[in-house]
Scaffold this motif. Structure first.
Motif, PDB file in Angstrom:
ATOM      1  N   UNK A 169      -6.209  -3.470  -0.380  1.00  0.00           N
ATOM      2  CA  UNK A 169      -6.283  -3.024   1.021  1.00  0.00           C
ATOM      3  C   UNK A 169      -4.938  -2.500   1.510  1.00  0.00           C
ATOM      4  N   UNK A 170      -3.969  -2.409   0.624  1.00  0.00           N
ATOM      5  CA  UNK A 170      -2.653  -1.921   1.022  1.00  0.00           C
ATOM      6  C   UNK A 170      -1.856  -2.927   1.816  1.00  0.00           C
ATOM      7  N   UNK A 171      -2.290  -4.182   1.807  1.00  0.00           N
ATOM      8  CA  UNK A 171      -1.560  -5.235   2.522  1.00  0.00           C
ATOM      9  C   UNK A 171      -0.495  -5.787   1.595  1.00  0.00           C
ATOM     10  N   UNK A 172       0.745  -5.734   2.045  1.00  0.00           N
ATOM     11  CA  UNK A 172       1.861  -6.218   1.241  1.00  0.00           C
ATOM     12  C   UNK A 172       2.265  -7.616   1.703  1.00  0.00           C
ATOM     13  N   UNK A 173       2.577  -8.475   0.735  1.00  0.00           N
ATOM     14  CA  UNK A 173       2.918  -9.869   1.029  1.00  0.00           C
ATOM     15  C   UNK A 173       4.207 -10.210   0.296  1.00  0.00           C
ATOM     16  N   UNK A 174       5.234 -10.578   1.035  1.00  0.00           N
ATOM     17  CA  UNK A 174       6.526 -10.921   0.457  1.00  0.00           C
ATOM     18  C   UNK A 174       7.080 -12.175   1.118  1.00  0.00           C
ATOM     19  N   UNK A 175       8.047 -12.786   0.457  1.00  0.00           N
ATOM     20  CA  UNK A 175       8.616 -14.044   0.950  1.00  0.00           C
ATOM     21  C   UNK A 175      10.110 -13.907   1.206  1.00  0.00           C
ATOM     22  N   UNK A 176      10.537 -14.475   2.316  1.00  0.00           N
ATOM     23  CA  UNK A 176      11.954 -14.631   2.611  1.00  0.00           C
ATOM     24  C   UNK A 176      12.389 -16.001   2.117  1.00  0.00           C
ATOM     25  N   UNK A 177      13.528 -16.060   1.441  1.00  0.00           N
ATOM     26  CA  UNK A 177      14.049 -17.325   0.906  1.00  0.00           C
ATOM     27  C   UNK A 177      15.445 -17.568   1.461  1.00  0.00           C
ATOM     28  N   UNK A 178      15.547 -18.112   2.674  1.00  0.00           N
ATOM     29  CA  UNK A 178      16.871 -18.325   3.256  1.00  0.00           C
ATOM     30  C   UNK A 178      17.599 -19.499   2.609  1.00  0.00           C
ATOM     31  N   UNK A 179      18.916 -19.404   2.613  1.00  0.00           N
ATOM     32  CA  UNK A 179      19.756 -20.553   2.331  1.00  0.00           C
ATOM     33  C   UNK A 179      20.015 -21.294   3.628  1.00  0.00           C
ATOM     34  N   UNK A 180      21.226 -21.786   3.814  1.00  0.00           N
ATOM     35  CA  UNK A 180      21.570 -22.492   5.049  1.00  0.00           C
ATOM     36  C   UNK A 180      21.731 -21.470   6.179  1.00  0.00           C
TER      37      UNK A 180
END
Length: 256
Positions: A169-180
Protein backbone atom coordinates in the motif's frame (compact mmCIF):
# COMPACT_ATOMS: atom_id res chain seq x y z
CA UNK A 1 5.66 24.99 1.28
CA UNK A 2 5.98 22.77 4.32
CA UNK A 3 7.28 19.23 4.06
CA UNK A 4 4.03 17.86 5.50
CA UNK A 5 1.47 20.13 3.83
CA UNK A 6 -1.90 18.40 3.58
CA UNK A 7 -0.96 15.46 5.79
CA UNK A 8 -2.68 14.38 9.01
CA UNK A 9 -0.36 12.84 11.60
CA UNK A 10 -1.12 11.30 15.00
CA UNK A 11 1.64 11.71 17.60
CA UNK A 12 1.38 9.70 20.82
CA UNK A 13 2.97 10.80 24.07
CA UNK A 14 2.80 14.27 22.56
CA UNK A 15 2.18 16.36 25.66
CA UNK A 16 5.85 16.74 26.51
CA UNK A 17 9.38 15.68 25.59
CA UNK A 18 10.09 14.18 22.19
CA UNK A 19 6.41 13.92 21.32
CA UNK A 20 5.82 17.60 22.05
CA UNK A 21 8.70 18.65 19.83
CA UNK A 22 7.49 16.33 17.07
CA UNK A 23 4.00 17.82 17.26
CA UNK A 24 5.37 21.36 17.16
CA UNK A 25 7.68 20.70 14.23
CA UNK A 26 5.06 18.82 12.24
CA UNK A 27 2.62 21.71 12.60
CA UNK A 28 5.33 24.13 11.48
CA UNK A 29 5.81 21.93 8.41
CA UNK A 30 2.12 22.09 7.51
CA UNK A 31 0.65 18.93 9.00
CA UNK A 32 -2.65 18.69 10.80
CA UNK A 33 -1.57 17.10 14.08
CA UNK A 34 -3.44 14.92 16.55
CA UNK A 35 -1.84 15.37 19.98
CA UNK A 36 -2.48 12.09 21.82
CA UNK A 37 -1.62 11.59 25.50
CA UNK A 38 -2.97 10.88 28.96
CA UNK A 39 -1.66 14.20 30.33
CA UNK A 40 -4.88 16.07 29.61
CA UNK A 41 -3.98 19.56 30.81
CA UNK A 42 -0.61 19.68 29.06
CA UNK A 43 -1.93 17.99 25.96
CA UNK A 44 -4.89 20.33 25.57
CA UNK A 45 -2.71 23.38 26.21
CA UNK A 46 -0.22 22.29 23.55
CA UNK A 47 -2.97 21.52 21.04
CA UNK A 48 -4.56 24.92 21.61
CA UNK A 49 -1.20 26.67 21.28
CA UNK A 50 -0.19 25.07 17.98
CA UNK A 51 -3.64 24.66 16.43
CA UNK A 52 -3.95 20.89 16.76
CA UNK A 53 -6.52 18.37 18.00
CA UNK A 54 -6.06 16.81 21.43
CA UNK A 55 -7.33 13.30 22.12
CA UNK A 56 -6.90 11.37 25.33
CA UNK A 57 -5.17 8.10 24.53
CA UNK A 58 -3.92 5.39 26.84
CA UNK A 59 -1.90 3.49 24.24
CA UNK A 60 -2.43 0.18 26.03
CA UNK A 61 -6.22 0.34 25.52
CA UNK A 62 -7.52 -0.83 22.14
CA UNK A 63 -10.87 0.92 22.43
CA UNK A 64 -9.12 4.23 23.15
CA UNK A 65 -7.12 3.77 19.94
CA UNK A 66 -10.38 3.23 18.04
CA UNK A 67 -11.86 6.34 19.61
CA UNK A 68 -8.76 8.39 18.75
CA UNK A 69 -8.95 7.28 15.12
CA UNK A 70 -12.64 8.22 14.97
CA UNK A 71 -11.92 11.67 16.42
CA UNK A 72 -9.05 12.25 14.01
CA UNK A 73 -11.11 11.28 10.97
CA UNK A 74 -14.07 13.34 12.14
CA UNK A 75 -11.82 16.37 12.51
CA UNK A 76 -9.60 15.97 9.45
CA UNK A 77 -11.22 13.34 7.23
CA UNK A 78 -8.13 11.16 6.91
CA UNK A 79 -4.96 9.90 8.58
CA UNK A 80 -1.62 9.91 6.76
CA UNK A 81 0.89 9.29 9.51
CA UNK A 82 1.57 7.97 12.97
CA UNK A 83 4.48 8.70 15.26
CA UNK A 84 4.25 6.10 18.04
CA UNK A 85 6.29 8.00 20.61
CA UNK A 86 4.65 7.12 23.94
CA UNK A 87 6.87 5.13 26.28
CA UNK A 88 7.96 4.64 29.87
CA UNK A 89 11.24 3.67 31.51
CA UNK A 90 12.01 2.09 34.88
CA UNK A 91 15.43 1.26 36.28
CA UNK A 92 15.88 -2.14 37.92
CA UNK A 93 18.04 -5.22 37.63
CA UNK A 94 16.26 -8.09 35.92
CA UNK A 95 16.18 -10.30 38.99
CA UNK A 96 14.74 -7.45 41.08
CA UNK A 97 12.07 -6.45 38.55
CA UNK A 98 8.55 -7.30 39.78
CA UNK A 99 6.34 -8.91 37.18
CA UNK A 100 3.77 -6.12 37.39
CA UNK A 101 6.48 -3.53 36.66
CA UNK A 102 7.71 -5.56 33.68
CA UNK A 103 4.18 -5.89 32.33
CA UNK A 104 3.44 -2.15 32.76
CA UNK A 105 6.43 -1.38 30.56
CA UNK A 106 5.38 -4.01 28.02
CA UNK A 107 1.85 -2.61 27.97
CA UNK A 108 2.91 0.94 27.12
CA UNK A 109 6.02 0.43 25.00
CA UNK A 110 5.26 -2.79 23.15
CA UNK A 111 1.50 -3.29 23.22
CA UNK A 112 0.99 0.43 22.63
CA UNK A 113 3.07 0.25 19.46
CA UNK A 114 1.32 -2.91 18.30
CA UNK A 115 -2.14 -1.41 18.86
CA UNK A 116 -1.15 1.78 17.07
CA UNK A 117 -0.11 -0.10 13.96
CA UNK A 118 -3.05 -2.51 14.17
CA UNK A 119 -5.65 0.23 14.59
CA UNK A 120 -4.33 3.04 12.40
CA UNK A 121 -2.85 1.17 9.43
CA UNK A 122 -6.24 -0.07 8.12
CA UNK A 123 -7.59 3.50 8.34
CA UNK A 124 -4.48 5.16 6.90
CA UNK A 125 -4.30 6.55 3.40
CA UNK A 126 -2.12 4.59 0.98
CA UNK A 127 1.34 6.10 0.90
CA UNK A 128 1.22 6.87 4.61
CA UNK A 129 4.02 6.63 7.14
CA UNK A 130 4.48 5.05 10.54
CA UNK A 131 7.39 5.99 12.77
CA UNK A 132 7.88 3.83 15.84
CA UNK A 133 10.05 4.85 18.76
CA UNK A 134 12.49 2.16 19.79
CA UNK A 135 15.81 2.94 21.48
CA UNK A 136 19.51 2.28 21.13
CA UNK A 137 18.78 -0.34 23.81
CA UNK A 138 16.68 -2.08 21.17
CA UNK A 139 19.94 -2.78 19.35
CA UNK A 140 22.17 -3.61 22.29
CA UNK A 141 21.95 -4.43 25.97
CA UNK A 142 22.14 -2.02 28.88
CA UNK A 143 22.25 -2.95 32.54
CA UNK A 144 19.36 -1.87 34.79
CA UNK A 145 16.85 -1.37 31.96
CA UNK A 146 16.06 -4.97 31.06
CA UNK A 147 12.28 -4.60 30.73
CA UNK A 148 12.66 -1.40 28.71
CA UNK A 149 15.29 -2.97 26.42
CA UNK A 150 13.13 -6.04 25.88
CA UNK A 151 10.20 -3.91 24.72
CA UNK A 152 12.39 -1.82 22.44
CA UNK A 153 13.81 -4.95 20.81
CA UNK A 154 10.19 -5.99 20.26
CA UNK A 155 9.33 -2.62 18.71
CA UNK A 156 12.04 -3.17 16.10
CA UNK A 157 10.55 -6.56 15.27
CA UNK A 158 7.08 -5.05 14.92
CA UNK A 159 8.50 -2.29 12.73
CA UNK A 160 10.13 -4.69 10.31
CA UNK A 161 7.09 -6.94 10.02
CA UNK A 162 4.75 -3.98 9.52
CA UNK A 163 7.06 -2.58 6.84
CA UNK A 164 6.85 -5.86 4.92
CA UNK A 165 3.10 -6.27 5.30
CA UNK A 166 2.18 -2.66 4.46
CA UNK A 167 4.61 -2.07 1.60
CA UNK A 168 2.05 -3.05 -1.04
CA UNK A 169 0.00 0.00 0.00
CA UNK A 170 3.04 2.26 -0.12
CA UNK A 171 2.99 2.67 3.66
CA UNK A 172 6.50 3.02 5.01
CA UNK A 173 7.37 1.96 8.57
CA UNK A 174 10.63 2.93 10.25
CA UNK A 175 11.98 3.14 13.79
CA UNK A 176 13.79 5.87 15.66
CA UNK A 177 16.38 4.56 18.13
CA UNK A 178 17.37 7.40 20.47
CA UNK A 179 20.19 7.27 22.95
CA UNK A 180 20.10 9.52 26.01
CA UNK A 181 17.81 12.48 25.26
CA UNK A 182 17.15 15.43 27.56
CA UNK A 183 13.50 14.76 28.40
CA UNK A 184 11.70 14.10 31.66
CA UNK A 185 12.55 10.42 31.22
CA UNK A 186 16.26 11.13 31.79
CA UNK A 187 15.91 14.51 33.50
CA UNK A 188 13.06 14.30 36.07
CA UNK A 189 13.85 17.86 37.17
CA UNK A 190 11.80 18.96 34.16
CA UNK A 191 8.70 17.79 36.05
CA UNK A 192 9.39 20.03 39.07
CA UNK A 193 8.78 23.76 38.49
CA UNK A 194 11.00 24.54 41.50
CA UNK A 195 13.93 22.49 40.21
CA UNK A 196 16.83 23.73 38.12
CA UNK A 197 16.16 21.67 35.02
CA UNK A 198 18.72 23.61 32.98
CA UNK A 199 21.33 22.95 35.64
CA UNK A 200 20.56 19.24 35.47
CA UNK A 201 20.91 19.39 31.68
CA UNK A 202 24.37 20.90 32.08
CA UNK A 203 25.26 18.15 34.55
CA UNK A 204 24.01 15.51 32.12
CA UNK A 205 26.10 17.06 29.36
CA UNK A 206 29.09 16.68 31.65
CA UNK A 207 28.26 13.05 32.33
CA UNK A 208 27.72 12.15 28.69
CA UNK A 209 30.85 14.01 27.65
CA UNK A 210 32.66 10.92 28.94
CA UNK A 211 30.30 8.41 27.32
CA UNK A 212 29.20 9.87 23.99
CA UNK A 213 31.57 10.83 21.15
CA UNK A 214 29.65 14.06 20.44
CA UNK A 215 30.10 14.95 24.10
CA UNK A 216 26.58 15.74 25.32
CA UNK A 217 23.09 14.45 25.88
CA UNK A 218 20.72 14.68 22.91
CA UNK A 219 17.91 17.22 22.58
CA UNK A 220 14.29 16.30 21.81
CA UNK A 221 14.29 18.77 18.92
CA UNK A 222 16.94 16.64 17.24
CA UNK A 223 14.78 13.54 17.52
CA UNK A 224 11.85 15.50 16.11
CA UNK A 225 13.87 16.39 13.01
CA UNK A 226 14.57 12.69 12.43
CA UNK A 227 10.87 11.91 12.82
CA UNK A 228 10.13 14.62 10.25
CA UNK A 229 12.60 13.08 7.81
CA UNK A 230 10.97 9.66 8.16
CA UNK A 231 7.47 11.12 7.79
CA UNK A 232 8.23 13.30 4.78
CA UNK A 233 9.03 12.48 1.16
CA UNK A 234 12.71 12.99 1.95
CA UNK A 235 12.73 9.32 3.00
CA UNK A 236 10.51 8.05 0.18
CA UNK A 237 12.63 4.93 -0.53
CA UNK A 238 13.25 3.89 3.07
CA UNK A 239 11.22 1.37 5.03
CA UNK A 240 11.74 -1.27 7.70
CA UNK A 241 14.85 0.38 9.10
CA UNK A 242 16.11 1.46 12.55
CA UNK A 243 17.65 4.94 12.72
CA UNK A 244 20.01 5.46 15.63
CA UNK A 245 20.28 8.98 17.03
CA UNK A 246 22.69 8.69 19.95
CA UNK A 247 25.62 11.04 19.43
CA UNK A 248 27.78 8.10 18.40
CA UNK A 249 27.29 6.11 21.60
CA UNK A 250 26.93 2.78 19.77
CA UNK A 251 29.70 3.46 17.24
CA UNK A 252 32.31 1.57 19.19
CA UNK A 253 34.97 1.93 21.85
CA UNK A 254 37.01 5.12 21.93
CA UNK A 255 40.64 4.81 23.04
CA UNK A 256 42.33 7.69 24.80
Amino acid sequence: MGKLDGRVVVVTGAARGQGEQEARLFRQEGASVVVADVLDDRGRALAEEIGALYVRLDVGEEEQWRAAVRRAKEAYGRIDGLVANAGILRFNSLVDTPLDEFMRIVRVNQVGCFLGIKTIAPEMEDGGTIVTTASCTGLTGMAAVGAYAATKHAVLGLTRVAALELAARGIRVNAICPGAIDTAMSNPAQLDPAADAEGVTRALDGLYRKLVPLGRIGRPEEVARLALFLTSEDSSYITGQPFVIDGGWLAGVAVG
